[in-house]
Design a protein around this motif. Structure first.
Motif, PDB file in Angstrom:
ATOM      1  N   THR A 123     -62.357  29.856  96.668  1.00 30.08           N
ATOM      2  CA  THR A 123     -63.462  29.548  95.325  1.00 30.08           C
ATOM      3  C   THR A 123     -63.837  29.340  94.518  1.00 30.08           C
ATOM      4  OG1 THR A 123     -64.053  27.612  97.808  1.00 30.08           O
ATOM      5  CG2 THR A 123     -66.197  27.478  95.729  1.00 30.08           C
ATOM      6  N   ASP A 124     -64.340  30.850  95.306  1.00 30.70           N
ATOM      7  CA  ASP A 124     -65.000  32.160  94.702  1.00 30.70           C
ATOM      8  C   ASP A 124     -63.762  33.058  93.822  1.00 30.70           C
ATOM      9  OD1 ASP A 124     -66.512  32.419  95.919  1.00 30.70           O
ATOM     10  OD2 ASP A 124     -66.097  33.847  97.505  1.00 30.70           O
ATOM     11  N   MET A 125     -62.376  32.309  93.759  1.00 31.13           N
ATOM     12  CA  MET A 125     -61.762  33.193  92.826  1.00 31.13           C
ATOM     13  C   MET A 125     -61.802  31.906  91.624  1.00 31.13           C
ATOM     14  SD  MET A 125     -58.536  34.071  95.578  1.00 31.13           S
ATOM     15  CE  MET A 125     -56.894  34.093  93.787  1.00 31.13           C
ATOM     16  N   VAL A 126     -61.898  30.585  91.898  1.00 30.65           N
ATOM     17  CA  VAL A 126     -60.667  29.296  90.599  1.00 30.65           C
ATOM     18  C   VAL A 126     -62.394  29.548  90.421  1.00 30.65           C
ATOM     19  CG1 VAL A 126     -61.346  26.527  90.438  1.00 30.65           C
ATOM     20  CG2 VAL A 126     -59.970  27.645  92.216  1.00 30.65           C
ATOM     21  N   ARG A 127     -63.938  29.907  90.806  1.00 29.96           N
ATOM     22  CA  ARG A 127     -65.307  30.079  90.054  1.00 29.96           C
ATOM     23  C   ARG A 127     -65.460  30.949  88.377  1.00 29.96           C
ATOM     24  NH1 ARG A 127     -68.645  30.172  94.592  1.00 29.96           N
ATOM     25  NH2 ARG A 127     -69.016  27.578  94.402  1.00 29.96           N
ATOM     26  N   THR A 128     -64.455  32.238  89.302  1.00 28.78           N
ATOM     27  CA  THR A 128     -63.964  32.711  87.959  1.00 28.78           C
ATOM     28  C   THR A 128     -63.532  32.272  86.155  1.00 28.78           C
ATOM     29  OG1 THR A 128     -62.156  33.680  88.499  1.00 28.78           O
ATOM     30  CG2 THR A 128     -63.675  34.804  89.396  1.00 28.78           C
ATOM     31  N   LEU A 129     -63.222  31.475  86.642  1.00 28.43           N
ATOM     32  CA  LEU A 129     -62.361  30.341  85.501  1.00 28.43           C
ATOM     33  C   LEU A 129     -63.509  29.832  84.585  1.00 28.43           C
ATOM     34  CD1 LEU A 129     -59.165  28.914  86.944  1.00 28.43           C
ATOM     35  CD2 LEU A 129     -59.653  30.404  85.672  1.00 28.43           C
ATOM     36  N   GLY A 130     -64.719  29.608  85.531  1.00 28.56           N
ATOM     37  CA  GLY A 130     -65.315  28.849  85.107  1.00 28.56           C
ATOM     38  C   GLY A 130     -65.817  27.579  84.163  1.00 28.56           C
ATOM     39  N   LEU A 131     -64.768  26.990  84.919  1.00 28.50           N
ATOM     40  CA  LEU A 131     -63.786  25.624  84.164  1.00 28.50           C
ATOM     41  C   LEU A 131     -64.543  24.268  85.176  1.00 28.50           C
ATOM     42  CD1 LEU A 131     -60.421  26.720  82.881  1.00 28.50           C
ATOM     43  CD2 LEU A 131     -62.727  26.261  81.734  1.00 28.50           C
ATOM     44  N   GLY A 132     -65.216  24.748  86.834  1.00 29.52           N
ATOM     45  CA  GLY A 132     -65.298  23.696  87.414  1.00 29.52           C
ATOM     46  C   GLY A 132     -64.519  23.127  88.535  1.00 29.52           C
ATOM     47  N   LEU A 133     -63.133  24.476  88.647  1.00 26.62           N
ATOM     48  CA  LEU A 133     -61.859  23.168  89.127  1.00 26.62           C
ATOM     49  C   LEU A 133     -62.429  23.378  90.950  1.00 26.62           C
ATOM     50  CD1 LEU A 133     -59.089  25.367  87.427  1.00 26.62           C
ATOM     51  CD2 LEU A 133     -59.895  22.867  86.980  1.00 26.62           C
ATOM     52  N   GLU A 134     -63.637  24.193  91.055  1.00 26.18           N
ATOM     53  CA  GLU A 134     -63.409  24.598  92.357  1.00 26.18           C
ATOM     54  C   GLU A 134     -64.202  23.137  92.898  1.00 26.18           C
ATOM     55  OE1 GLU A 134     -67.594  25.895  90.269  1.00 26.18           O
ATOM     56  OE2 GLU A 134     -65.403  25.677  89.739  1.00 26.18           O
ATOM     57  N   ALA A 135     -64.587  21.999  92.330  1.00 25.62           N
ATOM     58  CA  ALA A 135     -64.861  20.919  93.067  1.00 25.62           C
ATOM     59  C   ALA A 135     -63.318  20.046  92.905  1.00 25.62           C
ATOM     60  CB  ALA A 135     -65.765  20.130  91.686  1.00 25.62           C
ATOM     61  N   TYR A 136     -62.346  20.855  92.234  1.00 26.09           N
ATOM     62  CA  TYR A 136     -60.944  19.890  92.899  1.00 26.09           C
ATOM     63  C   TYR A 136     -60.165  20.917  94.411  1.00 26.09           C
ATOM     64  CZ  TYR A 136     -62.359  18.210  88.025  1.00 26.09           C
ATOM     65  OH  TYR A 136     -63.349  16.945  87.524  1.00 26.09           O
ATOM     66  N   LEU A 137     -60.747  21.168  94.672  1.00 27.01           N
ATOM     67  CA  LEU A 137     -59.876  22.636  96.151  1.00 27.01           C
ATOM     68  C   LEU A 137     -58.836  21.095  96.219  1.00 27.01           C
ATOM     69  CD1 LEU A 137     -59.839  25.388  95.390  1.00 27.01           C
ATOM     70  CD2 LEU A 137     -61.886  25.279  97.547  1.00 27.01           C
ATOM     71  N   HIS A 138     -59.026  19.815  97.450  1.00 27.40           N
ATOM     72  CA  HIS A 138     -58.925  19.352  98.034  1.00 27.40           C
ATOM     73  C   HIS A 138     -57.898  17.838  97.695  1.00 27.40           C
ATOM     74  CE1 HIS A 138     -60.346  21.420 101.780  1.00 27.40           C
ATOM     75  NE2 HIS A 138     -61.685  21.555 101.089  1.00 27.40           N
ATOM     76  N   VAL A 139     -57.950  18.056  96.358  1.00 31.35           N
ATOM     77  CA  VAL A 139     -57.088  17.398  95.167  1.00 31.35           C
ATOM     78  C   VAL A 139     -55.525  18.311  94.871  1.00 31.35           C
ATOM     79  CG1 VAL A 139     -56.720  16.390  93.064  1.00 31.35           C
ATOM     80  CG2 VAL A 139     -59.401  16.777  93.832  1.00 31.35           C
ATOM     81  N   PRO A 140     -54.437  17.153  95.812  1.00 36.48           N
ATOM     82  CA  PRO A 140     -53.303  17.185  94.752  1.00 36.48           C
ATOM     83  C   PRO A 140     -53.332  17.799  93.059  1.00 36.48           C
ATOM     84  CG  PRO A 140     -53.354  15.285  95.956  1.00 36.48           C
ATOM     85  CD  PRO A 140     -54.713  15.565  95.534  1.00 36.48           C
ATOM     86  N   LEU A 141     -52.616  18.964  92.962  1.00 32.96           N
ATOM     87  CA  LEU A 141     -51.973  19.194  91.577  1.00 32.96           C
ATOM     88  C   LEU A 141     -51.607  17.577  91.078  1.00 32.96           C
ATOM     89  CD1 LEU A 141     -50.384  22.700  91.357  1.00 32.96           C
ATOM     90  CD2 LEU A 141     -53.662  21.874  91.176  1.00 32.96           C
ATOM     91  N   GLN A 142     -50.782  17.392  91.043  1.00 33.99           N
ATOM     92  CA  GLN A 142     -50.402  16.335  90.022  1.00 33.99           C
ATOM     93  C   GLN A 142     -51.738  15.158  90.000  1.00 33.99           C
ATOM     94  OE1 GLN A 142     -47.522  14.566  92.574  1.00 33.99           O
ATOM     95  NE2 GLN A 142     -49.100  13.639  94.080  1.00 33.99           N
ATOM     96  N   GLN A 143     -52.466  15.326  90.286  1.00 39.53           N
ATOM     97  CA  GLN A 143     -53.739  14.128  90.149  1.00 39.53           C
ATOM     98  C   GLN A 143     -54.459  15.587  88.701  1.00 39.53           C
ATOM     99  OE1 GLN A 143     -56.190  12.700  92.809  1.00 39.53           O
ATOM    100  NE2 GLN A 143     -54.974  12.318  94.356  1.00 39.53           N
ATOM    101  N   LEU A 144     -54.100  16.614  88.556  1.00 37.58           N
ATOM    102  CA  LEU A 144     -54.995  17.346  88.047  1.00 37.58           C
ATOM    103  C   LEU A 144     -54.647  17.573  86.097  1.00 37.58           C
ATOM    104  CD1 LEU A 144     -55.995  20.188  89.222  1.00 37.58           C
ATOM    105  CD2 LEU A 144     -56.819  18.688  89.436  1.00 37.58           C
TER     106      LEU A 144
END
Length: 222
Positions: A123-144
């Protein structure tokens, strides 16, 4: 750090070699940009280093260690690659968290630690992107979206803490805003980690703005 000596590669059915006696040396921390027209040998050079492409002759050394005969999984402990194809290096059916954990554990001894144990770190790593992707942590990548998957693939490349980073037009399919965010993140982390990097791009503005070395390829040569 990276020493490439007289690489040669000809693909079956092609009269012209894809690589002709290509030699290149990179010092630790070099951020080398590669330019060239389609068919100039850029991607073949990158794939030869990563192990996706078998060379006909020549030598590749990383930190004075010859890796010519290293299998893909052996090279993966030293090299991270990001291409414009997000299907490479990621598992679409697995969640963002699961993909990130696999990158963190790349090259390390296998453990039975559950993915959830890494949730705070990821979560901390993804948050550094600043794009809100931490909200998709448990979502399969194919849905992004394609842009989101590309950002995750870039983040995964850094998570594995490679010795060498290979970027093959990793922002070419992104919209301008996401492209800028991805390049900014990429450049900052390359500098912060003093990470030796080869990056292919068709964007002249990126070639001028980023990196400390510029290489032009044409007809399989530098």
């Amino acid at each position: 750090m990276l020493h490439i000596h007289q690489l040669n590669k000809t693909f079956p059915g092609q009269s012209e070699p894809a690589l002709k006696n290509v030699s290149l040396n990179l010092a630790p921390g070099d951020f080398c940009i590669i330019l060239g027209n389609n068919g100039s040998g850029k991607s073949t050079l990158m794939r030869s280093i990563s192990g996706e492409c078998t060379i006909d002759s020549g030598d590749i050394h990383i930190n004075h260690q010859q890796i010519n005969n290293f299998a893909l999984h052996e090279r993966a402990s030293l090299i991270s690659s990001v291409t414009q194809d997000t299907q490479k290096g990621t598992i679409p059916e697995m969640t963002l968290l699961e993909n990130m954990v696999l990158s963190i554990l790349c090259g390390k001894k296998s453990t039975l630690t559950p993915y959830a144990a890494y949730e705070e770190q990821v979560t901390d790593m993804v948050r550094t992107l600043g794009l809100g992707l931490e909200a998709y942590l448990h979502v399969p990548l194919q849905q992004l979206s394609g842009g989101q998957r590309q950002m995750v693939a870039t983040l995964m490349a850094f998570a594995s803490k490679p010795t060498l980073l290979l970027l093959d037009e990793h922002t070419s399919a992104l919209d301008p805003k996401t492209h800028q965010a991805t390049m900014r993140y990429t450049a900052e982390h390359i500098t912060e980690r003093n990470l030796t990097t080869l990056m292919i791009t068709h964007r002249l503005e990126d070639a001028l703005q980023y990196g400390n070395r510029l290489v032009m390829m044409s007809h399989g040569t530098i």
